[in-house]
Scaffold this motif. Structure first.
Motif, PDB file in Angstrom:
ATOM      1  N   MET A   1     -17.687  -4.661  11.641  1.00 25.77           N
ATOM      2  CA  MET A   1     -16.976  -4.859  10.415  1.00 25.77           C
ATOM      3  C   MET A   1     -15.639  -3.747  10.129  1.00 25.77           C
ATOM      4  SD  MET A   1     -18.840  -4.622   6.844  1.00 25.77           S
ATOM      5  CE  MET A   1     -18.154  -4.262   5.282  1.00 25.77           C
ATOM      6  N   TYR A   2     -14.780  -4.004   9.735  1.00 30.11           N
ATOM      7  CA  TYR A   2     -13.686  -3.010   9.809  1.00 30.11           C
ATOM      8  C   TYR A   2     -13.597  -1.758   8.589  1.00 30.11           C
ATOM      9  CZ  TYR A   2      -9.001  -1.068   8.268  1.00 30.11           C
ATOM     10  OH  TYR A   2      -8.109  -0.345   8.053  1.00 30.11           O
ATOM     11  N   LYS A   3     -13.287  -0.699   9.071  1.00 32.59           N
ATOM     12  CA  LYS A   3     -13.555   0.733   8.219  1.00 32.59           C
ATOM     13  C   LYS A   3     -12.344   1.233   8.196  1.00 32.59           C
ATOM     14  CE  LYS A   3     -17.508   3.310   9.083  1.00 32.59           C
ATOM     15  NZ  LYS A   3     -18.260   4.193   9.469  1.00 32.59           N
ATOM     16  N   PRO A   4     -11.812   1.486   6.918  1.00 36.66           N
ATOM     17  CA  PRO A   4     -10.403   1.911   6.547  1.00 36.66           C
ATOM     18  C   PRO A   4     -10.497   3.307   7.261  1.00 36.66           C
ATOM     19  CG  PRO A   4     -11.310   0.968   4.580  1.00 36.66           C
ATOM     20  CD  PRO A   4     -12.362   0.813   5.778  1.00 36.66           C
ATOM     21  N   THR A   5      -9.363   3.738   7.653  1.00 39.59           N
ATOM     22  CA  THR A   5      -8.958   4.857   8.225  1.00 39.59           C
ATOM     23  C   THR A   5      -7.666   5.737   8.099  1.00 39.59           C
ATOM     24  OG1 THR A   5      -9.336   6.427  10.410  1.00 39.59           O
ATOM     25  CG2 THR A   5      -8.456   4.119  10.606  1.00 39.59           C
ATOM     26  N   LYS A   6      -7.544   6.955   8.127  1.00 42.28           N
ATOM     27  CA  LYS A   6      -6.296   7.647   8.242  1.00 42.28           C
ATOM     28  C   LYS A   6      -6.078   7.892   9.786  1.00 42.28           C
ATOM     29  CE  LYS A   6      -7.731  10.493   5.249  1.00 42.28           C
ATOM     30  NZ  LYS A   6      -7.798  11.474   4.270  1.00 42.28           N
ATOM     31  N   ASP A   7      -6.804   7.693  10.616  1.00 40.96           N
ATOM     32  CA  ASP A   7      -6.662   8.137  12.041  1.00 40.96           C
ATOM     33  C   ASP A   7      -5.939   7.139  12.861  1.00 40.96           C
ATOM     34  OD1 ASP A   7      -8.017  10.819  11.376  1.00 40.96           O
ATOM     35  OD2 ASP A   7      -9.836   9.801  11.602  1.00 40.96           O
ATOM     36  N   GLY A   8      -5.660   6.041  12.512  1.00 39.85           N
ATOM     37  CA  GLY A   8      -5.296   4.947  13.196  1.00 39.85           C
ATOM     38  C   GLY A   8      -3.819   4.735  13.321  1.00 39.85           C
ATOM     39  N   ILE A   9      -3.189   3.549  13.476  1.00 42.39           N
ATOM     40  CA  ILE A   9      -1.753   3.190  13.283  1.00 42.39           C
ATOM     41  C   ILE A   9      -1.589   3.154  11.980  1.00 42.39           C
ATOM     42  CG2 ILE A   9      -0.353   1.213  13.445  1.00 42.39           C
ATOM     43  CD1 ILE A   9      -2.293   0.242  15.639  1.00 42.39           C
ATOM     44  N   ILE A  10      -0.069   3.605  12.013  1.00 42.01           N
ATOM     45  CA  ILE A  10       0.431   3.888  10.584  1.00 42.01           C
ATOM     46  C   ILE A  10       1.551   2.649  10.596  1.00 42.01           C
ATOM     47  CG2 ILE A  10       2.183   5.243   8.983  1.00 42.01           C
ATOM     48  CD1 ILE A  10       1.299   7.796  10.677  1.00 42.01           C
TER      49      ILE A  10
ATOM     50  N   LEU B   1       5.366   5.524  -5.184  1.00 42.60           N
ATOM     51  CA  LEU B   1       4.197   6.592  -5.370  1.00 42.60           C
ATOM     52  C   LEU B   1       3.621   6.696  -6.534  1.00 42.60           C
ATOM     53  CD1 LEU B   1       5.867   9.277  -3.068  1.00 42.60           C
ATOM     54  CD2 LEU B   1       4.215   7.555  -2.430  1.00 42.60           C
ATOM     55  N   ILE B   2       4.547   6.507  -7.434  1.00 38.29           N
ATOM     56  CA  ILE B   2       3.778   6.530  -8.931  1.00 38.29           C
ATOM     57  C   ILE B   2       2.763   5.390  -9.079  1.00 38.29           C
ATOM     58  CG2 ILE B   2       4.434   6.280 -11.428  1.00 38.29           C
ATOM     59  CD1 ILE B   2       7.040   7.603 -10.765  1.00 38.29           C
ATOM     60  N   ARG B   3       3.074   4.209  -8.546  1.00 35.27           N
ATOM     61  CA  ARG B   3       2.249   3.086  -8.774  1.00 35.27           C
ATOM     62  C   ARG B   3       0.844   3.469  -7.704  1.00 35.27           C
ATOM     63  NH1 ARG B   3       5.117  -2.302  -7.722  1.00 35.27           N
ATOM     64  NH2 ARG B   3       2.965  -3.112  -8.584  1.00 35.27           N
ATOM     65  N   VAL B   4       1.058   3.986  -6.657  1.00 39.73           N
ATOM     66  CA  VAL B   4      -0.112   4.621  -5.713  1.00 39.73           C
ATOM     67  C   VAL B   4      -0.951   5.228  -6.642  1.00 39.73           C
ATOM     68  CG1 VAL B   4      -0.882   5.906  -4.034  1.00 39.73           C
ATOM     69  CG2 VAL B   4       1.125   4.284  -3.640  1.00 39.73           C
ATOM     70  N   LEU B   5      -0.545   6.321  -7.587  1.00 44.27           N
ATOM     71  CA  LEU B   5      -1.400   7.262  -8.160  1.00 44.27           C
ATOM     72  C   LEU B   5      -2.021   6.341  -9.290  1.00 44.27           C
ATOM     73  CD1 LEU B   5       0.843  10.411  -8.207  1.00 44.27           C
ATOM     74  CD2 LEU B   5      -1.299  10.003  -6.669  1.00 44.27           C
ATOM     75  N   GLN B   6      -1.108   5.465  -9.946  1.00 48.27           N
ATOM     76  CA  GLN B   6      -1.683   4.703 -11.091  1.00 48.27           C
ATOM     77  C   GLN B   6      -2.710   3.778 -10.533  1.00 48.27           C
ATOM     78  OE1 GLN B   6       1.715   2.749 -12.465  1.00 48.27           O
ATOM     79  NE2 GLN B   6       2.141   4.503 -13.920  1.00 48.27           N
ATOM     80  N   ASN B   7      -2.851   3.474  -9.242  1.00 48.95           N
ATOM     81  CA  ASN B   7      -3.811   2.439  -8.852  1.00 48.95           C
ATOM     82  C   ASN B   7      -5.088   3.114  -7.855  1.00 48.95           C
ATOM     83  OD1 ASN B   7      -2.885  -0.306  -9.838  1.00 48.95           O
ATOM     84  ND2 ASN B   7      -1.047   0.554  -9.138  1.00 48.95           N
TER      85      ASN B   7
ATOM     86  N   SER C   1      -6.341   2.562  -2.170  1.00 52.35           N
ATOM     87  CA  SER C   1      -7.589   2.691  -2.785  1.00 52.35           C
ATOM     88  C   SER C   1      -8.904   2.185  -1.932  1.00 52.35           C
ATOM     89  CB  SER C   1      -7.705   1.913  -4.226  1.00 52.35           C
ATOM     90  OG  SER C   1      -7.413   0.363  -3.787  1.00 52.35           O
ATOM     91  N   GLU C   2      -8.504   1.757  -0.738  1.00 52.71           N
ATOM     92  CA  GLU C   2      -9.410   1.289   0.095  1.00 52.71           C
ATOM     93  C   GLU C   2      -9.610   2.466   1.410  1.00 52.71           C
ATOM     94  OE1 GLU C   2     -11.288  -1.475  -0.260  1.00 52.71           O
ATOM     95  OE2 GLU C   2     -10.373  -1.627  -2.163  1.00 52.71           O
ATOM     96  N   GLY C   3      -8.529   3.364   1.316  1.00 54.69           N
ATOM     97  CA  GLY C   3      -8.734   4.502   2.533  1.00 54.69           C
ATOM     98  C   GLY C   3      -7.888   4.026   3.549  1.00 54.69           C
ATOM     99  N   ASN C   4      -7.066   3.189   3.426  1.00 50.64           N
ATOM    100  CA  ASN C   4      -5.796   2.835   4.616  1.00 50.64           C
ATOM    101  C   ASN C   4      -4.664   3.615   4.444  1.00 50.64           C
ATOM    102  OD1 ASN C   4      -7.115   0.376   5.659  1.00 50.64           O
ATOM    103  ND2 ASN C   4      -6.979  -0.236   3.613  1.00 50.64           N
ATOM    104  N   ARG C   5      -4.281   4.016   5.474  1.00 50.38           N
ATOM    105  CA  ARG C   5      -2.998   4.986   5.473  1.00 50.38           C
ATOM    106  C   ARG C   5      -1.773   4.146   5.696  1.00 50.38           C
ATOM    107  NH1 ARG C   5      -2.279   9.262  10.182  1.00 50.38           N
ATOM    108  NH2 ARG C   5       0.041  10.333   9.612  1.00 50.38           N
ATOM    109  N   ILE C   6      -0.853   4.275   4.667  1.00 49.18           N
ATOM    110  CA  ILE C   6       0.304   3.365   4.776  1.00 49.18           C
ATOM    111  C   ILE C   6       1.456   4.483   4.430  1.00 49.18           C
ATOM    112  CG2 ILE C   6       1.456   1.510   3.446  1.00 49.18           C
ATOM    113  CD1 ILE C   6      -1.208   0.726   2.645  1.00 49.18           C
ATOM    114  N   ALA C   7       2.715   3.939   5.186  1.00 52.62           N
ATOM    115  CA  ALA C   7       4.249   4.829   4.965  1.00 52.62           C
ATOM    116  C   ALA C   7       4.937   3.973   4.272  1.00 52.62           C
ATOM    117  CB  ALA C   7       4.378   5.435   6.311  1.00 52.62           C
ATOM    118  N   LEU C   8       6.044   4.816   3.682  1.00 53.84           N
ATOM    119  CA  LEU C   8       7.293   4.196   2.921  1.00 53.84           C
ATOM    120  C   LEU C   8       8.433   4.616   3.727  1.00 53.84           C
ATOM    121  CD1 LEU C   8       5.916   4.291  -0.637  1.00 53.84           C
ATOM    122  CD2 LEU C   8       5.855   2.175   0.921  1.00 53.84           C
TER     123      LEU C   8
END
Length: 66
Positions: A1-10, A22-28, A52-59
């Motif tokens: 099963m998939y586990k969200p992480t900050k240690d993998g691919i961005i 970023l404002i919307r990120v905080l609101q959600n 909110s699921e623990g995935n690391r995403i860049a903009l």
């Protein structure tokens, strides 16, 4: 099963306005991991967040030169 992480691919998403997203990120229920940084030499800005699921995403935003 998939586990969200900050240690993998961005995954980078291109946007016209990092600050607005970023404002919307905080609101959600997300967290900002890396505040917006501008690279004037190359004309772009980047930021990272954890959703909110623990995935690391860049903009990525192209900066308009004056």
């Amino acid at each position: 099963m998939y586990k969200p992480t900050k240690d993998g691919i961005i995954i980078y998403f291109k946007t016209q306005n990092i600050d607005r997203h970023l404002i919307r990120v905080l609101q959600n229920g997300g967290k900002i991991l890396y505040l917006k940084k501008i690279n004037e030499k190359y004309g772009f800005a980047v930021a990272e967040f954890e959703d909110s699921e623990g995935n690391r995403i860049a903009l990525h935003e192209t900066i308009q030169s004056d």
